[in-house]
Structures are given as C-alpha cells and as structure tokens.
Write an enzyme that holds these catalytic residues in place. Structure first.
Site, PDB file in Angstrom:
ATOM      1  N   TYR A   1       0.405  -7.309  10.059  1.00 35.55           N
ATOM      2  CA  TYR A   1      -0.447  -7.994   9.085  1.00 35.55           C
ATOM      3  C   TYR A   1       0.254  -7.970   7.734  1.00 35.55           C
ATOM      4  CZ  TYR A   1      -4.499  -8.825   5.982  1.00 35.55           C
ATOM      5  OH  TYR A   1      -5.345  -9.314   5.022  1.00 35.55           O
TER       6      TYR A   1
ATOM      7  N   ASP B   1       8.092  -5.706   4.738  1.00 36.32           N
ATOM      8  CA  ASP B   1       6.774  -5.586   4.123  1.00 36.32           C
ATOM      9  C   ASP B   1       6.429  -4.098   4.080  1.00 36.32           C
ATOM     10  OD1 ASP B   1       3.419  -6.884   4.806  1.00 36.32           O
ATOM     11  OD2 ASP B   1       4.209  -5.467   3.325  1.00 36.32           O
TER      12      ASP B   1
ATOM     13  N   LYS C   1      -0.333  -0.830  -2.651  1.00 33.18           N
ATOM     14  CA  LYS C   1      -0.983   0.469  -2.436  1.00 33.18           C
ATOM     15  C   LYS C   1      -0.408   1.558  -3.354  1.00 33.18           C
ATOM     16  CE  LYS C   1      -1.890  -1.090   2.305  1.00 33.18           C
ATOM     17  NZ  LYS C   1      -3.329  -1.336   2.388  1.00 33.18           N
TER      18      LYS C   1
HETATM   19  P1  KE4 Z   1      -3.635  -6.773   0.214  1.00 33.03           P
HETATM   20  O1  KE4 Z   1      -3.607  -8.276  -0.021  1.00 33.03           O
HETATM   21  O2  KE4 Z   1      -4.838  -6.342   1.028  1.00 33.03           O
HETATM   22  O3  KE4 Z   1      -3.487  -5.971  -1.057  1.00 33.03           O
HETATM   23  O4  KE4 Z   1      -2.356  -6.399   1.086  1.00 33.03           O
HETATM   24  C1  KE4 Z   1      -2.133  -7.055   2.295  1.00 33.03           C
HETATM   25  C2  KE4 Z   1      -1.195  -6.244   3.155  1.00 33.03           C
HETATM   26  C3  KE4 Z   1       0.118  -6.640   3.267  1.00 33.03           C
HETATM   27  N1  KE4 Z   1       1.006  -5.954   4.030  1.00 33.03           N
HETATM   28  C4  KE4 Z   1       0.617  -4.839   4.701  1.00 33.03           C
HETATM   29  C5  KE4 Z   1       1.611  -4.112   5.538  1.00 33.03           C
HETATM   30  C6  KE4 Z   1      -0.725  -4.387   4.623  1.00 33.03           C
HETATM   31  O5  KE4 Z   1      -1.100  -3.287   5.314  1.00 33.03           O
HETATM   32  C7  KE4 Z   1      -1.650  -5.089   3.833  1.00 33.03           C
HETATM   33  C8  KE4 Z   1      -3.104  -4.666   3.723  1.00 33.03           C
HETATM   34  N2  KE4 Z   1      -3.500  -3.583   4.553  1.00 33.03           N
HETATM   35  C9  KE4 Z   1      -4.906  -3.561   4.944  1.00 33.03           C
HETATM   36  C10 KE4 Z   1      -5.145  -2.317   5.803  1.00 33.03           C
HETATM   37  N3  KE4 Z   1      -4.471  -2.345   7.034  1.00 33.03           N
HETATM   38  C11 KE4 Z   1      -5.817  -3.607   3.776  1.00 33.03           C
HETATM   39  C12 KE4 Z   1      -7.267  -3.281   4.083  1.00 33.03           C
HETATM   40  C13 KE4 Z   1      -8.160  -4.476   3.946  1.00 33.03           C
HETATM   41  O6  KE4 Z   1      -7.771  -5.586   4.380  1.00 33.03           O
HETATM   42  O7  KE4 Z   1      -9.272  -4.294   3.391  1.00 33.03           O
END
Ligand code: KE4
Length: 426
Positions: A145, A238, A266
């Site tokens: 993701y 990523d 994060k």
């Molecule tokens: P954000 O757009 O949510 O800040 O980041 C997206 C993203 C991009 N790349 C990786 C590897 C990620 O894990 C994420 C977001 N992670 C999720 C949890 N697995 C965020 C939690 C959520 O969607 O509320």
C-alpha cells in the site's frame, strides 16, 4: 454517564457526519467487527478511552510513534513552535534543519521535499519517475500500500503483472492502465511486468507492512535494483513505514540497497502530520521551482510538524542504542507469541523486522499477498477481542503491523503473556 460520553455514543454521532464515522477507514474497526474506542489521551505506551479504559497500545499511530505517546522531548518543541505561529507560507529555518537531518541519515536522499502525507510523497515520486524517463509504466506489488492516489488503487488483473484494474470506484481504468502488479518476493513476475519496455519506475515497500509484515527474501531487493538498472527505470523505496523504523537509515540501510527515490512519513514528523520524498539530486532538481515537475502544498513543511520531526530524529540520533533495545523487545515478543501459536496448534506464524511485527493466524509462512490472503480472519477477530478485553489495543486488521515503541519497555513481557493467552483463546 450521558450516552455520547461513551465510545458507542461518540461513534453514533460520528457516523452521522463522517463516512464510517472516521477520518481513515481502518479506524472504523470493521475488520475486527467492533465499535472503535474513542481515545481521550495517551502517554507512553498507554491510551485512555472515553469509557475509562487504559489500554496498552500497539497501533503506535500506525508506526508514526517510535518513542511513545506524548513524549515531552517532542511535545515541548511542538508546543513552543506553535506559540511562534503555526504556519507562515514562507520558508523557515526549521525546514532546512529537518531536511539536513534526513539527508544526513538516509544516504540515498541528496535532496528532499516535505509534503503532508505519505500519499502525497508516493504520488510525487512516481510523477518524477515518469518525468525523468518519459515513460508511463509503474510497477507495484500485490498487498503493498502506497496511499490512496489513483495510480496505486489497482488490483492485480486477470493474471499477475498484467495491466492493473481499478480497485476503487472513481478511479478511471485509464488512470491505472499503466500500473502493473507483481508479486512480492517473486522476481519472475517483476521481470514479466517490465516486459512492455515502458516502465518509468518500480515502487516497493522494502519490508512489506500493509499485508502484515513480510520481509524481503535474500536477493529480492537486490534483484529489484538490478532489474531497474537493466530497464533504466527508477527504483522507489516507499519507506513511509520502514523509514527510521527498521534502522535509523531505514530499510535501505538495513539491507544495503540504494534506491533512486525514497518516500518517508510517520516517524519523520514524530507523530505530527508530515511526510517527505527525496533521492538523487538530478531527479529532485526536476521538481518545481528548480524544474518543470510541479508539486506544491500549503502546509508542507509547516513549523509544528517540522519541530516534532526534528525533535524525534535528534532523539534517535542521540540514542542509537534504542534500535538494539527495540530489536531485543521485538525478539522477546516474537518468541513468546511463536510459542503460543505452537501451543495452540492452530497454525500460524509471527513475522518481524525490528520493531514491526505481525501475528498471522493460519499460514505457516507469508512470502506474498497470496499467502497473507489465506489467514483466518475470524480467528484473528477472536484473538483481537481477547487481547482488547485484556487491555491491549492491536491494529484493528490482520493485514497490519504492530509497532513497538521505546515506552513499551516496562510492559513488553507482561503484554507478551497477555497476547499469548489471547492466541490461546482464539
Ligand atoms: P498516508 O497518506 O496515510 O500518510 O500514507 C500512506 C502510506 C504510504 N506508504 C506506506 C508504506 C504506508 O504504510 C502508508 C500508510 N499506512 C497506513 C497503515 N498501514 C496508514 C493507516 C491509515 O490508512 O489510516
């Protein structure tokens, strides 16, 4: 206690005015069939809910927290920054200091740009790849993701490594027509995805965390580097989740691979809202206003998130022993839960890299999404409920990672026993 004072009451009000009552789907706890707890505050490893519960937290803001909740080292800087003004829309010295810190810690990042979310970071990185190569194709992996930008919302077509099909309404087929989907830990499917000769870049979670934790097998990341070189495509790591998590220099330090571009999120902002993308200088100089690739953001590099990020990264630089501590904690938790799985006889495995780990209930090994998809979701929900009722809040999905924080230190062994019992009860 008036109705709305409980999580159930707040959730009822929330669903009236927000999709699913939440600002991000996973927080609705639908994967575990529960009403989400509403949190009042958190400190260290513990969360306090509106229902008066105190929970040991292993969500850790989905990996954004590596020290603990509301750590004074971060909060004091964040509050001081806020008192100086929350956003100016013109440069601040803090943005320079944070960029210099990241550049010093992640060697492949020579130049970077702050953004407000991991989604913005990854969407910007593939835009650079397409601009730099003049090609449209992007390769991603099933189960990985990268945020919710259109090009990533694809599911594997009829067969792997074929053209992606939209995985959400509202994503036109044309938008994902250039996204190929390969299988993690399977270089053959990657080779096939490169076949058409139109690939701009390959984006990968170097340690997959969004299908549960799936480590790269020996040679996999090296193979991706080699294939990208051979096909003159960009390798994009990523590291939104793994950055500063699996090593101070991220997965690229842990595994010794140099990507062309890296996305971060994060931990880079210490739990405040910010993310970043960066990499080779020749590529990043293509970004406006140095170059023609446009990307912008009103609150990008805002003083609050920057102050929190600097405070967090400085703490990690000043306490390198923390990674050994987290490795030791993770090892103890992994060993105890692996023993619990064996005692329960129900099959399953614990997969871990550093301080991110997942208990898979069912499959004895998870190499890719194909394996992860076989996990027993009902058993996970029973495990989840037993843990929650015993005072532990896990990420509310079987396809996520638990994240350890420094502040778990005093409670990790007790939590391991509680989770072991929850595995037994599931
Ligand atoms: P954000 O757009 O949510 O800040 O980041 C997206 C993203 C991009 N790349 C990786 C590897 C990620 O894990 C994420 C977001 N992670 C999720 C949890 N697995 C965020 C939690 C959520 O969607 O509320």
């Amino acid at each position: 206690m008036n109705e709305s004072a409980t999580s159930a009451g707040w959730y009822q009000r929330a669903t009236a005015v927000m999709p699913g009552g939440v600002n991000s789907p996973v927080r609705a706890f639908k994967s575990v069939g529960r009403t989400p707890p509403f949190v009042v505050s958190a400190a260290g490893a513990h969360m306090e809910t509106v229902d008066g519960e105190t929970l040991v937290d292993f969500i850790s803001s989905w990996g954004a927290l590596i020290l603990g909740h509301a750590r004074p080292e971060i909060i004091d800087e964040l509050v001081a920054a806020a008192r100086r003004g929350t956003s100016f829309g013109v440069p601040t010295s803090g943005e320079v200091e944070l960029a210099e810190l990241v550049v010093s810690l992640i060697p492949s990042v020579e130049v970077l740009r702050m953004v407000n979310s991991g989604t913005e970071a990854t969407a910007s990185a593939i835009r650079i790849a397409r601009a730099a190569t003049g090609r449209p194709g992007i390769i991603k992996f099933e189960g990985c993701y990268h945020g919710h930008a259109d090009p990533f919302l694809v599911k594997a077509g009829s067969g792997l490594a074929t053209f992606g099909e939209p995985d959400s309404p509202g994503v036109p087929a044309a938008t994902v027509a250039d996204t190929r989907v390969a299988r993690f830990n399977d270089l053959e499917t990657v080779e096939k995805a490169f076949g058409a000769g139109d690939v701009a870049g390959l984006i990968v979670e170097p340690v997959a965390g969004n299908m549960g934790v799936v480590p790269p097998e020996p040679g996999f990341l090296e193979g991706l580097r080699d294939l990208c070189d051979r096909h003159e495509a960009l390798l994009i790591f990523d590291e939104v989740m793994t950055g500063f998590r699996v090593a101070l220099g991220g997965a690229q330090e842990r595994y010794g691979i140099t990507p062309d571009l890296t996305t971060l999120g994060k931990i880079v902002a210490g739990g405040a809202p910010a993310a970043a993308y960066g990499g080779r200088e020749d590529l990043m100089r293509m970004v406006a206003p140095d170059g023609p690739v446009y990307q912008a953001g009103t609150l990008a590099g805002n003083p609050i998130a920057v102050a929190a990020g600097i405070a967090c990264l400085r703490y990690l630089v000043e306490h390198p022993e923390l990674y050994d501590t987290l490795e030791d904690m993770g090892g103890r938790l992994e060993a105890r839960l692996t023993a619990a799985l064996e005692a329960a006889g129900g099959g399953g495995c614990v997969q871990r890299v550093g301080s991110m780990l997942t208990v898979f209930l069912g499959p004895d090994v998870v190499r890719s999404w194909e394996d992860a998809a076989k996990l027993d979701r009902e058993r996970f929900s029973r495990y989840y409920a037993a843990a929650f009722d015993a005072g532990i809040v896990l990420p509310p999905s079987p396809f996520e990672a638990m994240f350890l924080m420094e502040d778990h230190g005093p409670v990790i062994d007790e939590a391991a026993e509680t989770l072991a019992a929850a595995i037994g009860a599931a």
